[in-house]
Design a protein around this motif. Structure first.
Motif, PDB file in Angstrom:
ATOM      1  N   ARG A  21     -42.810  -1.160 -40.915  1.00  0.00           N
ATOM      2  CA  ARG A  21     -42.874  -2.284 -41.688  1.00  0.00           C
ATOM      3  C   ARG A  21     -44.136  -2.742 -41.995  1.00  0.00           C
ATOM      4  NH1 ARG A  21     -39.123  -7.535 -40.509  1.00  0.00           N
ATOM      5  NH2 ARG A  21     -37.738  -6.314 -41.686  1.00  0.00           N
ATOM      6  N   LEU A  22     -44.251  -2.984 -43.289  1.00  0.00           N
ATOM      7  CA  LEU A  22     -45.785  -3.485 -43.704  1.00  0.00           C
ATOM      8  C   LEU A  22     -45.548  -4.971 -43.833  1.00  0.00           C
ATOM      9  CD1 LEU A  22     -45.759  -0.330 -45.007  1.00  0.00           C
ATOM     10  CD2 LEU A  22     -47.930  -1.190 -45.352  1.00  0.00           C
ATOM     11  N   ASN A  23     -46.671  -5.624 -43.013  1.00  0.00           N
ATOM     12  CA  ASN A  23     -46.706  -7.100 -43.359  1.00  0.00           C
ATOM     13  C   ASN A  23     -48.179  -7.410 -44.245  1.00  0.00           C
ATOM     14  OD1 ASN A  23     -44.820  -8.668 -41.832  1.00  0.00           O
ATOM     15  ND2 ASN A  23     -45.287  -7.034 -40.107  1.00  0.00           N
ATOM     16  N   LEU A  24     -47.967  -8.246 -45.041  1.00  0.00           N
ATOM     17  CA  LEU A  24     -48.732  -8.738 -46.122  1.00  0.00           C
ATOM     18  C   LEU A  24     -49.193 -10.126 -45.610  1.00  0.00           C
ATOM     19  CD1 LEU A  24     -51.177  -8.243 -48.222  1.00  0.00           C
ATOM     20  CD2 LEU A  24     -49.268  -8.790 -49.753  1.00  0.00           C
ATOM     21  N   TRP A  25     -50.320 -10.697 -44.969  1.00  0.00           N
ATOM     22  CA  TRP A  25     -50.392 -11.827 -44.872  1.00  0.00           C
ATOM     23  C   TRP A  25     -51.582 -12.379 -46.053  1.00  0.00           C
ATOM     24  CZ3 TRP A  25     -48.121 -14.130 -40.709  1.00  0.00           C
ATOM     25  CH2 TRP A  25     -47.694 -13.467 -39.784  1.00  0.00           C
ATOM     26  N   VAL A  26     -51.219 -13.661 -46.681  1.00  0.00           N
ATOM     27  CA  VAL A  26     -51.873 -14.279 -47.690  1.00  0.00           C
ATOM     28  C   VAL A  26     -52.401 -15.285 -47.186  1.00  0.00           C
ATOM     29  CG1 VAL A  26     -52.217 -14.866 -50.081  1.00  0.00           C
ATOM     30  CG2 VAL A  26     -50.820 -12.899 -49.362  1.00  0.00           C
ATOM     31  N   PHE A  27     -53.778 -15.569 -47.232  1.00  0.00           N
ATOM     32  CA  PHE A  27     -54.578 -16.933 -46.852  1.00  0.00           C
ATOM     33  C   PHE A  27     -55.023 -17.674 -47.897  1.00  0.00           C
ATOM     34  CE2 PHE A  27     -54.786 -13.645 -43.575  1.00  0.00           C
ATOM     35  CZ  PHE A  27     -54.170 -14.308 -42.351  1.00  0.00           C
ATOM     36  N   TYR A  28     -54.545 -18.901 -48.124  1.00  0.00           N
ATOM     37  CA  TYR A  28     -55.028 -19.806 -48.914  1.00  0.00           C
ATOM     38  C   TYR A  28     -56.349 -20.327 -48.458  1.00  0.00           C
ATOM     39  CZ  TYR A  28     -51.260 -18.557 -52.104  1.00  0.00           C
ATOM     40  OH  TYR A  28     -50.482 -17.853 -52.774  1.00  0.00           O
TER      41      TYR A  28
ATOM     42  N   ILE B 271     -43.044 -14.246 -53.967  1.00  0.00           N
ATOM     43  CA  ILE B 271     -42.641 -13.434 -54.768  1.00  0.00           C
ATOM     44  C   ILE B 271     -43.610 -12.423 -55.363  1.00  0.00           C
ATOM     45  CG2 ILE B 271     -41.577 -12.985 -57.253  1.00  0.00           C
ATOM     46  CD1 ILE B 271     -39.938 -15.501 -56.261  1.00  0.00           C
ATOM     47  N   MET B 272     -44.859 -12.902 -55.661  1.00  0.00           N
ATOM     48  CA  MET B 272     -45.934 -12.484 -56.290  1.00  0.00           C
ATOM     49  C   MET B 272     -46.433 -11.365 -55.173  1.00  0.00           C
ATOM     50  SD  MET B 272     -49.582 -12.246 -55.923  1.00  0.00           S
ATOM     51  CE  MET B 272     -50.054 -14.070 -55.328  1.00  0.00           C
ATOM     52  N   ALA B 273     -46.463 -11.836 -54.029  1.00  0.00           N
ATOM     53  CA  ALA B 273     -47.051 -10.904 -52.817  1.00  0.00           C
ATOM     54  C   ALA B 273     -46.176  -9.810 -52.517  1.00  0.00           C
ATOM     55  CB  ALA B 273     -47.264 -11.890 -51.552  1.00  0.00           C
ATOM     56  N   GLN B 274     -44.871 -10.221 -52.555  1.00  0.00           N
ATOM     57  CA  GLN B 274     -43.739  -8.940 -52.373  1.00  0.00           C
ATOM     58  C   GLN B 274     -43.914  -7.982 -53.370  1.00  0.00           C
ATOM     59  OE1 GLN B 274     -40.277 -11.204 -51.729  1.00  0.00           O
ATOM     60  NE2 GLN B 274     -40.212 -10.658 -49.541  1.00  0.00           N
ATOM     61  N   GLN B 275     -43.947  -8.376 -54.715  1.00  0.00           N
ATOM     62  CA  GLN B 275     -44.005  -7.264 -55.837  1.00  0.00           C
ATOM     63  C   GLN B 275     -45.423  -6.639 -55.636  1.00  0.00           C
ATOM     64  OE1 GLN B 275     -43.876 -10.062 -59.229  1.00  0.00           O
ATOM     65  NE2 GLN B 275     -41.640  -9.866 -59.312  1.00  0.00           N
ATOM     66  N   LEU B 276     -46.329  -7.083 -55.168  1.00  0.00           N
ATOM     67  CA  LEU B 276     -47.610  -6.658 -55.268  1.00  0.00           C
ATOM     68  C   LEU B 276     -47.754  -5.465 -53.856  1.00  0.00           C
ATOM     69  CD1 LEU B 276     -50.336  -7.034 -56.609  1.00  0.00           C
ATOM     70  CD2 LEU B 276     -51.035  -8.526 -54.531  1.00  0.00           C
ATOM     71  N   LEU B 277     -46.830  -5.826 -52.863  1.00  0.00           N
ATOM     72  CA  LEU B 277     -46.625  -5.151 -51.679  1.00  0.00           C
ATOM     73  C   LEU B 277     -46.014  -3.708 -51.953  1.00  0.00           C
ATOM     74  CD1 LEU B 277     -47.515  -4.857 -48.804  1.00  0.00           C
ATOM     75  CD2 LEU B 277     -45.829  -5.952 -48.144  1.00  0.00           C
ATOM     76  N   VAL B 278     -44.661  -4.010 -53.038  1.00  0.00           N
ATOM     77  CA  VAL B 278     -43.884  -2.802 -53.389  1.00  0.00           C
ATOM     78  C   VAL B 278     -44.745  -1.886 -54.329  1.00  0.00           C
ATOM     79  CG1 VAL B 278     -41.802  -2.234 -54.488  1.00  0.00           C
ATOM     80  CG2 VAL B 278     -41.834  -4.183 -52.969  1.00  0.00           C
ATOM     81  N   GLY B 279     -45.400  -2.644 -55.041  1.00  0.00           N
ATOM     82  CA  GLY B 279     -46.342  -1.909 -56.093  1.00  0.00           C
ATOM     83  C   GLY B 279     -47.526  -1.071 -55.425  1.00  0.00           C
TER      84      GLY B 279
END
Lengths: 168, 179
Positions: free
Chosen positions: A156-163, A50-58
């Motif tokens: 389509r924008l794809n954001l990948w977050v790696f921990y 959810i955090m990553a999605q909000q960030l991407l829209v922002g």
């Protein structure tokens, strides 16, 4: 009175049964704890997503130049394929995400755009790609669609977050 | 010495009773256990749905922006008309004729813009891959020179779905680590 051996023989089946029951009870408890832990992990990931999605829209709504946001710039790149524009988009992308929650020692990110033509273009700035050797233990992928000037074509924008864990 | 008959019946009764209760417990914990949600689950569903709505609104905003550009272009091509009041001459819309004066034929820019804009926007809206956005759903208001406000007639409907469907989790080996 029964002798000691007799008492043990008489109560043996019941004792065995109690042992089996206790064993089953423990197994059930372990299984339950396991599934609860799985649920908690799933929740954590959902929250991160959810955090990553909000960030991407922002990010897509963030200003690129006067009267234009980053989504407009990406659409313009799709129409013109201007390399200078792509470089500027990468610079702005780095600027945006470096001030976000994703800029941490244990996090890494990668952003790509999938054009309607099927091409996948990296928008991660080059300096982001040089990191110490790390091991990713959790990966989250979120995607946001943005329209183009052609109604039936979508980027389509794809954001990948790696921990990550940094390897010693 | 052995148990007498009553003693044996009680013993077997106890065994069956314990087994029965264990089976009942297992059955209840696996079937009805899922009816009660985890703490925070419903809240997470709602946040997820609101997130999806936010994405749809972003899509609508962008679509509106491109539709405005397209509408201005289309109207400019047709002399300010969506369909000319006084006919056309080889594709050029007429603003006056021998019998009709310019005030009878000139286009109503605002109304033409609204109508053409709605048509253009409706070409975008069905293409959102996840959310159904109703067509012809905006009451438009034009303000100042370039301000367009669209009031939605009906709400967006966002399904509140299951968690975890799109999550990917896997390990990258040391060799393939992110460099």
């Amino acid at each position: 009175m029964l002798n000691k051996k007799g008492i043990v023989e008489d109560w043996l089946p019941l004792m065995l049964l109690i042992v089996v029951l206790v064993f089953l009870f423990f197994i059930t408890m372990i299984l339950k704890i396991g599934s609860e832990r799985e649920q908690i992990e799933l929740f954590d990931k959902e929250q991160d997503k959810i955090m990553a999605q909000q960030l991407l829209v922002g990010y897509l709504r963030s200003p690129f130049s006067t009267g234009k946001n980053l989504a407009d710039a990406i659409n313009e790149y799709y129409l013109t394929r201007n390399q200078l524009l792509l470089d500027e988009i990468k610079r702005k992308t780095g600027q945006f995400f470096s001030g976000s929650e994703l800029e941490e020692d244990t996090l890494s990110w990668d952003l790509t755009m999938n054009l309607p033509s099927g091409e996948e273009i990296e928008i991660t700035p080059l300096e982001r790609e040089i990191t110490p050797p790390t091991r990713a233990f959790k990966i989250i992928n979120v995607a946001v669609d943005t329209p183009t000037s052609t109604p039936n074509k979508i980027i389509r924008l794809n954001l990948w977050v790696f921990y990550t864990k940094i390897l010693a | 010495m052995k148990f007498n008959k009553t003693g044996q019946v009680l013993m077997y009764g106890l065994i069956f009773g314990l087994f029965g209760s264990l089976i009942t417990y297992l059955a209840i914990s696996y079937t009805s256990g899922r009816e009660f949600s985890q703490i925070g689950q419903e809240a997470l569903y709602l946040i997820k749905a609101s997130n999806k709505a936010e994405q749809a609104l972003f899509y609508i905003d962008q679509s509106a922006k491109y539709s405005v550009q397209q509408t201005i272009y289309d109207l400019a091509q047709k002399g300010g008309f969506e369909s000319p009041k006084c006919g056309d001459y080889f594709g050029y819309s007429l603003w006056n004729t021998k019998t009709k004066k310019i005030d009878e034929c000139s286009p109503d820019y605002k109304e033409n813009f609204k109508s053409a804009f709605s048509g253009n926007l409706d070409e975008y809206l069905p293409n959102h891959p996840e959310v159904y956005i109703p067509l012809n759903n905006y009451n438009l208001q034009l303000k100042n020179q370039l301000e367009i406000i669209g009031y939605a007639i009906s709400d967006l409907e966002i399904p509140i779905g299951e968690l975890g469907a799109e999550i990917e989790q896997f390990e990258i080996s040391e060799k393939d680590g992110l460099q």
